[in-house]
Design a protein around this motif. Sequence first.
Motif, PDB file in Angstrom:
ATOM      1  N   ARG A  70       0.853  -1.180   0.000  1.00  0.00           N
ATOM      2  CA  ARG A  70       0.000   0.000   0.000  1.00  0.00           C
ATOM      3  C   ARG A  70       0.887   1.228   0.000  1.00  0.00           C
ATOM      4  NH1 ARG A  70      -2.730   0.391   5.987  1.00  0.00           N
ATOM      5  NH2 ARG A  70      -0.840   0.821   7.166  1.00  0.00           N
ATOM      6  N   ASP A  71       0.307   2.337  -0.346  1.00  0.00           N
ATOM      7  CA  ASP A  71       1.041   3.598  -0.370  1.00  0.00           C
ATOM      8  C   ASP A  71       0.555   4.475   0.770  1.00  0.00           C
ATOM      9  OD1 ASP A  71       2.519   3.078  -2.779  1.00  0.00           O
ATOM     10  OD2 ASP A  71       0.676   3.448  -3.903  1.00  0.00           O
ATOM     11  N   PHE A  91      -3.871   6.036   3.576  1.00  0.00           N
ATOM     12  CA  PHE A  91      -3.181   5.153   2.630  1.00  0.00           C
ATOM     13  C   PHE A  91      -4.102   4.796   1.474  1.00  0.00           C
ATOM     14  CE2 PHE A  91      -5.257   2.437   5.734  1.00  0.00           C
ATOM     15  CZ  PHE A  91      -5.855   1.458   4.952  1.00  0.00           C
TER      16      PHE A  91
END
Length: 125
Positions: A70-71, A91
């Motif tokens: 995930r970012d 996120f």
Amino acid sequence: MQINDAEIVAEVRAAFDGYEIALCANDLAMLRELFWASPLTLRYGPRENLYGADAIHAFRAGRPAIQRPRDLLRVIISTFGRDAATANAEFMMPGDARLGRQSQTWIRTPNGWRIVAAHVSYEEP
């Protein structure tokens, strides 16, 4: 009480970053270590309410053993004295248009920083 002492913020950020690495890698042993081993620990998720460290670990062990990249878009660490902190993050998961939100309460234990409460939710696009 001192709020956001730089040294303590750095300690909690390092613990948070270790959690993030373990979460994305689905490292169950490290995730278990980073949660306070107590029946008082809780995690509210998008579709589950988990009470106690054992329930949290059983939930994670019951999911498919895949990596979950995930970012992180934003992380805010707030510390209260030397032994308590919150970590809040936004996120995005690949291929998911929803904004994810994560809140954690951390305490310093004799074994290091541990999560005592966590909450994960999604904002609809």
